[in-house]
Motif scaffolding. Structure first.
Motif, short mmCIF file in Angstrom:
data_model
loop_
_atom_site.label_atom_id
_atom_site.label_comp_id
_atom_site.label_asym_id
_atom_site.label_seq_id
_atom_site.Cartn_x
_atom_site.Cartn_y
_atom_site.Cartn_z
N HIS A 1 39.26 36.17 20.28
CA HIS A 1 39.21 36.26 21.74
C HIS A 1 38.10 35.42 22.35
O HIS A 1 38.07 35.21 23.55
N ARG B 1 31.18 41.52 33.00
CA ARG B 1 30.31 42.35 32.19
C ARG B 1 28.94 41.70 32.31
O ARG B 1 28.83 40.47 32.40
N SER C 1 29.21 44.94 35.26
CA SER C 1 29.44 46.21 34.57
C SER C 1 28.58 46.30 33.31
O SER C 1 28.40 45.31 32.60
N TYR D 1 33.92 50.20 37.53
CA TYR D 1 34.76 50.81 38.57
C TYR D 1 36.16 51.04 38.04
O TYR D 1 36.60 50.33 37.13
N ASP E 1 33.14 30.89 27.95
CA ASP E 1 33.97 32.10 27.99
C ASP E 1 35.27 31.79 27.26
O ASP E 1 35.85 30.73 27.51
N MET F 1 38.36 33.07 27.50
CA MET F 1 39.38 32.85 28.51
C MET F 1 38.81 33.13 29.90
O MET F 1 38.73 32.28 30.74
N LEU G 1 39.45 36.77 31.97
CA LEU G 1 40.61 37.43 32.55
C LEU G 1 40.40 37.73 34.02
O LEU G 1 41.37 37.84 34.78
N GLU H 1 43.10 37.78 36.99
CA GLU H 1 43.37 38.99 37.77
C GLU H 1 43.28 38.69 39.26
O GLU H 1 44.11 39.16 40.05
C1 GDG Z 1 36.56 38.78 26.01
C2 GDG Z 1 36.20 37.30 26.11
C3 GDG Z 1 38.47 36.87 27.04
C4 GDG Z 1 34.99 44.25 34.15
N1 GDG Z 1 34.25 45.12 34.87
C5 GDG Z 1 35.06 46.16 35.16
C6 GDG Z 1 36.32 45.90 34.61
N2 GDG Z 1 36.25 44.74 34.00
C7 GDG Z 1 37.40 44.13 33.31
C8 GDG Z 1 37.92 42.91 34.02
C9 GDG Z 1 38.62 42.19 32.89
C10 GDG Z 1 37.77 42.55 31.68
O1 GDG Z 1 37.01 43.69 32.03
C11 GDG Z 1 36.81 41.45 31.33
O2 GDG Z 1 37.51 40.45 30.70
P1 GDG Z 1 36.98 38.97 30.61
O3 GDG Z 1 38.05 38.12 30.07
O4 GDG Z 1 36.54 38.53 31.96
O5 GDG Z 1 35.69 38.99 29.68
P2 GDG Z 1 35.21 39.73 28.31
O6 GDG Z 1 35.00 41.17 28.49
O7 GDG Z 1 33.99 38.96 27.91
O8 GDG Z 1 36.37 39.52 27.24
C12 GDG Z 1 36.97 36.67 27.23
C13 GDG Z 1 38.78 38.33 26.78
O9 GDG Z 1 37.98 38.85 25.74
C14 GDG Z 1 40.24 38.54 26.43
O10 GDG Z 1 40.62 37.77 25.34
O11 GDG Z 1 39.12 36.46 28.22
O12 GDG Z 1 36.69 35.29 27.31
O13 GDG Z 1 34.81 37.12 26.31
O14 GDG Z 1 39.90 42.69 32.69
O15 GDG Z 1 38.75 43.30 35.06
N3 GDG Z 1 37.37 46.73 34.72
C15 GDG Z 1 37.17 47.90 35.40
N4 GDG Z 1 35.96 48.20 35.95
C16 GDG Z 1 34.91 47.37 35.85
O16 GDG Z 1 33.84 47.65 36.38
N5 GDG Z 1 38.20 48.74 35.52
#
Ligand code: GDG
Length: 750
Positions: free
Chosen positions: A175, A289, A324, A366, A388, A390, A392, A396
């Protein structure tokens, strides 16, 4: 919360599963009621949503850590999915998860934005815990099952699983990014990690560049041959196992986000948020995050400078930053929180007024509904990641904006930038560039916003998370993983075939009898082929033919056919069927076209390194195998376009790293039909590996047998792994044919 009274105690009903997903965290977490009762709550995430239907329909299990240390849970069932919890002790959590995963691999794979820390005891814990996950997966998987392992915490699991269970089809998805060799090479355990991953049949990455970095590391550290997405890993007894390393950009459940956004109560909440913020002209939003890879400080710096320069004012603009909580016990994250909160405090101190806040900062998680309302309320979404996989959040935001308004500012260092090209792309290290992008986003005319968002939405909805997971699993189960040996079903089909009075065994040469090589003239059939062909030639009622795209003289040269083998070259334009001469007829007009074609291709090939031309009786082939992927694509495109205009009647044929243009159209299907007529065969066996062989598979009739060599979609009914299996198959035909003959003789004698 599940309804069962004591869900933690209920055992899994089925000990073996045909699809097993392995990830560090389970898609469920434990929840404690007010009265102290424990239960499981599904933690919603894209991956669960994507895999849920497949897991239910294919008897799936999920292996992972339940999120709480030092507790043992029996397998149980949650919402139709079997859950297999893996136990981690508190010290393993510190060393394997917080240590090696999040303080060694995470910073290393994210361009060493923070310095990775290398501790041998962390590595030892990582090996130990990976083994535990592998054992749990091996115990859950049915014979021949598909196992899909996720992410950087479990990179050793594929190899451990393969050693324990060679029958499994194993996929791995990374990921996070995979770093360039210069960075990866720091890792003291760099060879062990590569070896761990190479246990998989298919290794998925977010970006094309990640897959390329991985293949390069394999070449540098192991010297295994790689071509395109394929890596040939040595296997026992001098054979090779083919591993595919390819990019599969992950996505989100876009429709579910849009559905939430359309709910009246969520739209009302978005209005409320705007109002609570004092109805500024522009709301900018960051959602991450709290991680040093996300570039939160860079975003705050750019925004602060715009306020200081007087180019933005808090009367007009507010930045909402959701950070977060994440990995709060890992050293760099503790320091990062202090750094960010200091910057936020300073900025608010300098610029906020009693009625207007510069940054509305939130260090909480949240509910998803609230996130969607925030996305709806935001005019400008800031994604400024330094690196990063991806991201997400970017997808979104796009999925939520069904009004097609809103501007996405997106870092080119996020994987999402490969697809979301209509965003305002930035280099987050270039603070002036980020400032300019922010101003541009704020001032962007509505027409342009709508146009860009429409295009972005198409991308996100076309490749949603369901498309992502099914494309990964399809590649894994149909293509990448061809089992070694001869399938029983093939043996059965060959037995039936052998009963026909007259059979034709037609064989492609390159990739079927001979492994592909860089220089076509060096191709040679694998050991044992000649003997197997001779056995067939010696049998009554059996004819053997070689069917090739090569010019016939070249086929003669590389295949050294025995007397009695029928030959067709140039996809059937040239034949040598029980005659000493090669037959071919081209009219003058076709010969003239051939000259014009040669002129164009020679010019293109002369200007692109790693390409060369092969002359054929009725056409020319432009080979691109030794060119970089980009040069190969450019050369093929140029050839296609120029010739499309100059000689529109040409037949164009795509093969592996080759594009062919012919003045006379013929396919291997035509070649096979001609052979069928010539030999009067009742049934045909055809084996081939290339896309051009699909034309031959397409003309097979009931009772005929088509054998695809290697991976990839095919019309053939059967498949073996590589050319080394083909002599065995030919031997099998000969055995069965001989057995049928013996039976007949016995019957005649009786
Ligand atoms: C890894 C890779 C790759 C965040 N704060 C809250 C919340 N979120 C949700 C977001 C999103 C997810 O968490 C974060 O996803 P990201 O893709 O932005 O980043 P990583 O956590 O670093 O994920 C990344 C991913 O894996 C998938 O392969 O894209 O590059 O680092 O969905 O919405 N959701 C809620 N409350 C929050 O406060 N409900």
């Amino acid at each position: 919360m599940t309804s069962s009274a004591d869900p933690l105690a209920s055992a899994a009903p089925n000990p073996t599963y045909s699809l097993v997903v392995v990830s560090n965290r389970l898609p469920v977490e434990i929840e404690v009621d007010d009265d102290g009762t424990e239960g499981w709550r599904t933690s919603p995430g894209g991956l669960v949503t994507a895999l849920e239907p497949m897991m239910r329909s294919s008897d799936g299990a999920w292996v992972g850590w339940p999120g709480i240390a030092d507790r043992t849970f029996e397998p149980f069932e949650n919402d139709g999915i079997s859950i297999v919890p893996v136990r981690l002790s508190e010290s393993e959590l510190e060393e394997y998860y917080e240590g090696f995963s999040n303080d060694t691999i995470w910073p290393l794979y994210h361009d060493v934005i923070a310095p990775p820390r290398y501790h041998r005891e962390w590595w030892e814990a990582y090996v130990r815990v990976n083994r535990r996950f592998a054992e749990a997966a091996a115990a859950a998987a049915a014979p021949g099952a598909t196992v899909w392992v996720h992410d950087y915490q479990l990179q050793l699991v594929p190899r451990m699983l393969r050693d324990a269970r060679p029958d499994l089809v194993i996929g791995f998805f990374n990921h996070i990014p995979f770093p360039p060799y210069g960075i990866y090479a720091q890792l003291p355990w760099r060879k062990q990690i590569l070896d761990g991953l190479l246990g998989a049949d298919l290794i998925g990455f977010q970006r094309l560049a990640d897959a390329g970095n991985f293949s390069r590391a394999v070449r540098r550290l192991y010297g295994y041959p790689t071509r395109g997405v394929a890596i040939d890993v040595p296997a026992p007894e001098g054979t090779h196992r083919r591993v595919i390393a390819k990019h599969f950009p992950i996505s989100i459940d876009a429709a579910a986000y849009e559905e939430l956004a359309r709910r009246p109560e969520i739209q009302e909440r978005a209005r409320q948020i705007r109002e609570d913020l004092g109805n500024p002209k522009t709301i900018m939003l960051g959602v991450d995050r709290l991680d040093y890879t996300k570039g939160i400080a860079h975003r705050i710096k750019a925004y602060g400078e715009l306020l200081a320069d007087g180019r933005l004012s808090v009367e007009d603009v507010t930045l909402v930053q959701v950070a977060s909580p994440s990995r709060e016990r890992v050293g760099p994250y503790i320091a990062l929180r202090d750094e960010i909160e200091l910057a936020v405090g300073r900025l608010n101190g300098d610029f906020s007024t009693i009625s207007h806040t510069a940054i509305s900062y939130h260090h909480h998680g949240y509910p998803r509904e609230e996130m969607v309302a925030l996305y709806l309320a935001a005019d400008v979404m800031l994604v400024t990641a330094l690196r990063d996989g991806m991201n997400l959040v970017a997808k979104e935001y796009v999925a939520v904006r069904f009004d097609r308004d809103g501007v996405l500012v997106l870092s080119e260092f996020a994987g999402a930038a490969d697809e979301l090209k209509q965003a305002v792309l930035i280099n987050p290290h270039d603070i002036d560039g980020v400032k300019a992008a922010i101003l541009r986003a704020i001032a962007m005319p509505r027409q342009e916003r709508l146009r860009r968002m429409r295009a972005l939405r198409r991308k996100v909805f076309d490749n949603d998370v369901a498309a992502w997971s099914s494309s990964f699993l399809r590649t894994l189960t149909e293509g990448a993983a061809v089992r070694p040996g001869i399938p029983d079903t093939l043996t059965g089909a060959l037995k039936d075939l052998s009963r026909a009075d007259n059979i034709l065994v037609a064989l492609d040469f390159d990739g079927t009898l001979a492994p592909h090589v860089d220089k076509p003239e060096d191709a040679r059939a694998v050991a044992g082929t000649r003997e197997a062909v001779q056995r067939l030639l010696d049998l009554d009622g059996v004819r053997v033919a070689f069917v090739s795209g090569r010019a016939l003289v070249s086929l003669q040269h590389v295949s050294q056919p025995q007397t009695g083998v029928l030959l067709t070259g140039s996809h059937g334009i040239e034949v040598q069927l029980d005659t000493p001469e090669i037959e071919l007829d081209l009219v003058t007009a076709e010969l003239e076209q051939l000259d014009a074609l040669a002129e164009v291709l020679e010019r293109i090939s002369g200007s692109v390194d790693g390409t060369w031309i092969e002359r054929k009786p009725a056409g020319l082939a432009l080979h691109t195998r030794l060119a970089t992927q980009r040069n190969a694509a450019a050369a093929q495109k140029a050839a296609r376009e120029e010739l499309g205009e100059l000689l529109p009647g040409l037949t164009v044929r795509d093969g592996k790293d080759v594009i062919e243009f012919a003045v006379r159209s013929s396919t291997k299907g035509d070649a096979l039909e001609r052979l069928r007529r010539h030999t009067g065969a009742d049934l045909v066996f055809y084996a081939g590996d290339d896309t051009t062989d699909e034309d031959a598979f397409a003309v097979l009739r009931p009772g005929d047998v088509g054998l695809k060599i290697g991976a990839g979609d095919s019309l053939a009914g059967y498949r073996v792994r590589g050319p080394e299996d083909v002599p065995l198959v030919l031997g099998l035909i000969a055995d069965q044919r001989a057995a049928v003959a013996a039976e007949r003789d016995a019957a005649a004698g009786a």
